[in-house]
Design a protein around this motif. Structure first.
Motif, PDB file in Angstrom:
ATOM      1  N   CYS A   1      -6.651   7.087  17.859  1.00 28.34           N
ATOM      2  CA  CYS A   1      -5.369   7.693  17.446  1.00 28.34           C
ATOM      3  C   CYS A   1      -5.597   9.118  16.950  1.00 28.34           C
ATOM      4  O   CYS A   1      -4.859  10.039  17.285  1.00 28.34           O
ATOM      5  N   ARG A   2      -6.624   9.305  16.131  1.00 25.57           N
ATOM      6  CA  ARG A   2      -6.896  10.633  15.580  1.00 25.57           C
ATOM      7  C   ARG A   2      -7.290  11.610  16.693  1.00 25.57           C
ATOM      8  O   ARG A   2      -6.855  12.760  16.716  1.00 25.57           O
TER       9      ARG A   2
ATOM     10  N   THR B   1       0.833  -1.210   0.000  1.00 27.49           N
ATOM     11  CA  THR B   1       0.000   0.000   0.000  1.00 27.49           C
ATOM     12  C   THR B   1       0.866   1.258   0.000  1.00 27.49           C
ATOM     13  O   THR B   1       0.360   2.370  -0.060  1.00 27.49           O
ATOM     14  N   TYR B   2       2.186   1.076   0.113  1.00 26.54           N
ATOM     15  CA  TYR B   2       3.114   2.215   0.076  1.00 26.54           C
ATOM     16  C   TYR B   2       3.676   2.360  -1.337  1.00 26.54           C
ATOM     17  O   TYR B   2       3.627   1.412  -2.122  1.00 26.54           O
ATOM     18  N   PRO B   3       4.221   3.521  -1.666  1.00 19.92           N
ATOM     19  CA  PRO B   3       4.851   3.688  -2.982  1.00 19.92           C
ATOM     20  C   PRO B   3       5.895   2.592  -3.220  1.00 19.92           C
ATOM     21  O   PRO B   3       6.497   2.103  -2.263  1.00 19.92           O
TER      22      PRO B   3
ATOM     23  N   GLU C   1      -8.427   3.290   4.304  1.00 19.46           N
ATOM     24  CA  GLU C   1      -7.143   2.753   3.840  1.00 19.46           C
ATOM     25  C   GLU C   1      -6.270   2.310   5.017  1.00 19.46           C
ATOM     26  O   GLU C   1      -5.540   1.334   4.923  1.00 19.46           O
TER      27      GLU C   1
ATOM     28  N   ALA D   1      -2.328   5.728  10.953  1.00 16.98           N
ATOM     29  CA  ALA D   1      -3.231   6.844  11.268  1.00 16.98           C
ATOM     30  C   ALA D   1      -2.564   8.195  11.047  1.00 16.98           C
ATOM     31  O   ALA D   1      -3.246   9.220  10.928  1.00 16.98           O
ATOM     32  N   ILE D   2      -1.230   8.222  11.016  1.00 18.22           N
ATOM     33  CA  ILE D   2      -0.562   9.510  10.789  1.00 18.22           C
ATOM     34  C   ILE D   2       0.168   9.517   9.447  1.00 18.22           C
ATOM     35  O   ILE D   2       0.926  10.436   9.153  1.00 18.22           O
ATOM     36  N   GLN D   3      -0.038   8.471   8.654  1.00 18.18           N
ATOM     37  CA  GLN D   3       0.573   8.452   7.319  1.00 18.18           C
ATOM     38  C   GLN D   3      -0.464   8.849   6.269  1.00 18.18           C
ATOM     39  O   GLN D   3      -1.586   9.210   6.605  1.00 18.18           O
ATOM     40  N   ASP D   4      -0.036   8.735   4.996  1.00 22.98           N
ATOM     41  CA  ASP D   4      -0.908   9.207   3.910  1.00 22.98           C
ATOM     42  C   ASP D   4      -2.072   8.278   3.618  1.00 22.98           C
ATOM     43  O   ASP D   4      -2.271   7.871   2.481  1.00 22.98           O
TER      44      ASP D   4
ATOM     45  N   ILE E   1      -1.997   0.274  13.327  1.00 23.38           N
ATOM     46  CA  ILE E   1      -2.920   1.368  12.986  1.00 23.38           C
ATOM     47  C   ILE E   1      -2.378   2.719  13.455  1.00 23.38           C
ATOM     48  O   ILE E   1      -2.534   3.733  12.778  1.00 23.38           O
ATOM     49  N   ARG E   2      -1.686   2.712  14.591  1.00 21.76           N
ATOM     50  CA  ARG E   2      -1.098   3.964  15.106  1.00 21.76           C
ATOM     51  C   ARG E   2      -0.149   4.570  14.063  1.00 21.76           C
ATOM     52  O   ARG E   2      -0.063   5.790  13.928  1.00 21.76           O
ATOM     53  N   ILE E   3       0.549   3.722  13.352  1.00 18.75           N
ATOM     54  CA  ILE E   3       1.454   4.208  12.300  1.00 18.75           C
ATOM     55  C   ILE E   3       0.640   4.731  11.113  1.00 18.75           C
ATOM     56  O   ILE E   3       0.841   5.859  10.652  1.00 18.75           O
TER      57      ILE E   3
ATOM     58  N   VAL F   1       9.019   1.125  10.627  1.00 24.16           N
ATOM     59  CA  VAL F   1       7.663   0.886  10.116  1.00 24.16           C
ATOM     60  C   VAL F   1       7.546  -0.559   9.623  1.00 24.16           C
ATOM     61  O   VAL F   1       6.649  -1.306  10.036  1.00 24.16           O
TER      62      VAL F   1
END
Ligand code: SF4
Ligand code: SF4
Lengths: 539, 178
Positions: free
Chosen positions: B144-145, B25-27, B90, B82-85, B78-80, B45
């Motif tokens: 998290c949000r 799911t990452y580039p 997603e 939640a602050i990524q793109d 999810i904590r990771i 990560v």
């Protein structure tokens, strides 16, 4: 994909392909994502310090209200800097794209955006350099890694150069020593020619220019705040420590980051320092003008950094002190150690610093005449000049975060550790690849510790937090010590998100707790005013 | 028991596939790095996701997964995210990937004629279990949000805490006398 109006079913969701299509980095346009960038600076801050192209603008809007000749301004800016800074010129030319730096940046590690790989971050500017300043780039364009400077390219530069904390971790791994921090510094200077700074940076710059400190506080407030701390110290120790302000003829001028005077937990560092100076009878003074070790001008341009630091030597001169003692700050130390001497040195009107208590000559500070407080205190401990009771910190299991600036810009590694080991009984190191010169940034340095970019900060701070998590789980670490004011502002947030239960403190807070003062009452409270477990307080 | 045995036998390959799907799911450049760099401190990560997925797999093959154990595992991933793109969906969609991966494994292993009796029923119970995890994941994502917003407010207060205190804008609650 789900049809419009209906939420996708879980099965459908799992089939969505989130893999972005493969495209070259030059053809991947920048997307401004909320949480990743800061507000643009307001005109009034630029006007206050006479910086060009002042206007209110917003990065989120299409129109950045650039001056019509913006492109010429940038290209001229690049040209001047290529001539002025040999390093910049070399860094633009020599990268062999070996990739050694690619996975060393905390923003890439925590966020996964390839444009945060240092090699690509540099390439954003290098591609423009090639286009306008190299023959190959002029003729072969994209094939030679060159591209036009367009508004989109400018925006991309802005976005990613304010996603670099100038921490220099990447440079450590580059076989050529290419320092992305310097490239970022110059990139930001270019953006500043167009008035494209952050509100979070320019506010403190404008304030510092007027009153000497980031918050724009006037002398009486500074004095009142320090006296307020003195009241608290009296409650805790029974001793009313003495201090002086703007006193002519003092031996030493003490310059701390102002965050330690007004914020928590920095405040407890200043309390520890006040106690220490009182206990050893140091002949020192605060200045209510040189009352800010921090210098956000450094995140603006070299000229602005110089302008804001003029106050340091001029106050030292006015007060007639012999030398300067610097507080627990990160970029303050980089500036004092690496720039003061270059800008105005040697500061012959001052004397080579000598500790009045131990007689130690700080030869490393011969040029700048500025000593870092951890050097000073470590020397006191080494000579047995302090009576310490480390058991007062027994409720703390401490690890130490090396700040990028004090470690990579100067190599202050041992002094804070030596102090901590003398004032605490429980100290644990994080893994070797995450400390000392390889330390991971807090993710909020170089003026990026704003609120609106908190996602960026949480990503960038994740590698650091991940190493703290390791010592938390392995050794029960509950306190992250450091010697930087931005760390003290930013790390509590980082810990609360990633490692709840881990506190943040400066080294001199721990010193203040352990320091046995002559005539003190039995300590039942720590510097935070909380009961000391096992010391008459409850746990 | 059919399903559990099936999954246990293929544990390492299935959880590796699950990990791979998450990482994809990452580039693509990032995905390559997340997969290949094994140092947990050099690749926080990737290693957190790898560990989380491995342990999650061990939990969900149990008939009665232990929620106490599952929550921190979901949280770590999810904590990771939640602050990524990633958008909310997603960020938590990775839970569902495992269904797909197992379904594909069925297809590879069995044809319609030799599909073991009872496996389908066991799998639909398994799917329901995964759906429950997805609901838990949404809760974690929201927490998290919310934390992010709370931290923003707290930080501003910390920075000028003493000034506010001095100006009597912060009043500590008085000591309780009882
Ligand atoms: S943030 Fe640090 S590691 Fe990343 S590019 Fe900038 S200087 Fe290099
Ligand atoms: S390590 Fe140095 S030479 Fe290699 S890609 Fe990075 S900047 Fe270029």
């Amino acid at each position: 994909m789900a049809t419009k109006g209906k939420p996708p079913k879980p099965e459908e969701l799992s089939k969505i392909d989130y893999t972005p299509p493969k495209r070259g980095w030059m053809d991947t346009p920048v997307v401004f994502k909320p949480g990743m960038y800061c507000h643009g600076t307001r005109a009034k801050y630029l006007e206050a310090v006479g910086m060009p192209n002042a206007r209110d603008w917003s990065p989120a809007e299409e129109d950045w209200k650039l001056p019509p000749e913006w492109k010429e301004i940038v290209l001229k800016g690049i040209k001047e800097r290529l001539q002025k800074y040999r390093t910049f010129h070399v860094f633009m030319d020599i990268c062999v794209r070996c990739g050694a730096c690619a996975d060393k940046c905390h923003f890439f590690l925590g966020g996964g955006d390839p444009k945060n790989m240092p090699v690509l971050r540099a390439e954003l500017l290098r591609s423009v350099y090639r286009k306008y300043f190299t023959t190959a780039g002029k003729f072969f364009g994209k094939a030679a890694g060159a591209r036009e400077l367009t508004e989109d390219v400018l925006k991309e530069l802005w976005y990613y150069y304010f996603q670099c904390t100038e921490c220099r971790r990447c440079s450590l791994f580059c076989p050529y020593g290419i320092d992305q921090a310097e490239i970022t510094i110059i990139g930001r200077e270019l953006l500043n020619l167009l008035g494209l700074n952050l509100d979070w940076i320019m506010g403190p710059v404008a304030n510092s220019y007027r009153t000497g400190n980031h918050l724009g506080l006037e002398p009486h407030t500074i004095k009142a705040n320090i006296e307020f701390m003195i009241d608290d110290i009296e409650t805790i120790t029974g001793i009313r420590v003495e201090t002086t302000f703007n006193r002519k003829g003092a031996e030493i001028l003490f310059v701390a980051p102002s965050g330690d005077l007004f914020g928590v937990p920095g405040n407890y560092v200043a309390m520890g320092e006040l106690m220490l100076f009182h206990e050893i009878g140091l002949d020192y003074t605060w200045s209510t003008l040189a009352c800010e070790g921090g210098n956000f001008g450094f995140f603006t341009s070299m000229e602005m950094a110089k302008k804001l630091y003029y106050k340091i030597y001029s106050e030292a001169k006015r007060l007639g002190v012999k030398w300067i003692l610097g507080g627990e700050c990160g970029h303050q130390w980089r500036l004092m150690n690496q720039y003061l001497d270059t800008w105005w040195g040697p500061a012959d009107f001052l004397e080579e610093p000598v500790s009045p208590i131990t007689g130690t000559k700080f030869e490393n500070a011969k040029g700048s005449k500025v000593v870092h407080i951890t050097e000073f205190t470590a020397d006191l401990i080494r000579h047995g000049k302090l009576k310490l009771d480390p058991s007062r910190n027994d409720h703390l299991r401490v690890t130490f975060h090396d700040s990028c600036n004090t470690s990579r810009a100067m190599g202050i590694f041992e002094e804070p550790r030596y102090i901590i080991k003398n004032v605490c009984n429980h100290f644990y190191e994080m893994p070797e690849s995450t400390i000392r010169e390889k330390t991971f940034c807090c993710g909020s340095g170089s003026g990026l510790n704003a609120g609106e970019n908190i996602e960026l900060r949480m990503r960038g701070g994740f590698p650091r937090a991940n190493a703290v998590k390791y010592v938390k789980e392995k050794f029960g670490v509950n306190m992250l010590a450091n010697i930087c004011a931005i760390d003290r502002a930013a790390l509590p947030t980082l810990m609360d998100y990633w490692n709840p239960g881990v506190g943040v403190c400066g080294v001199h807070e721990l010193v203040g707790n352990a320091l046995v003062m002559k005539g003190e009452i039995e300590r039942t409270l720590d510097l935070r005013g909380e009961p000391l477990p096992g010391k008459g307080g409850t746990d | 028991m059919l399903l559990k045995d099936f999954l246990l036998e293929r544990k390492s390959s299935l959880s590796a596939k699950w990990f791979e799907r998450v990482v994809e799911t990452y580039p693509s450049e990032t995905a390559k790095f997340l997969k290949n760099q094994k140092d947990p401190f050099g690749n926080p990560v990737g290693s957190t996701i790898l560990q989380g997925i491995d342990n999650l797999f061990n939990q969900i093959i149990e008939d009665e997964p232990d929620t106490e154990k599952i929550l921190p595992l979901l949280d770590s991933i999810i904590r990771i995210r939640a602050i990524q793109d990633f958008s909310a969906s997603e960020a938590v969609a990775f839970i569902f990937y495992i269904k797909d991966i197992i379904r594909q494994e069925f297809e590879r292993t069995y044809t319609n004629s030799n599909y073991p009796a009872g496996l389908r029923e066991e799998f639909s119970r398994f799917e329901a279990k995964v759906d429950r995890l997805a609901l838990l994941s949404f809760d974690i994502y929201m927490r998290c949000r919310e934390k992010i917003y709370e931290l923003k407010a707290q930080e501003v207060k910390n920075m000028t805490y003493r000034l506010l205190q001095q100006a009597k804008l912060i009043v500590e609650s008085p000591e309780r006398s009882d």
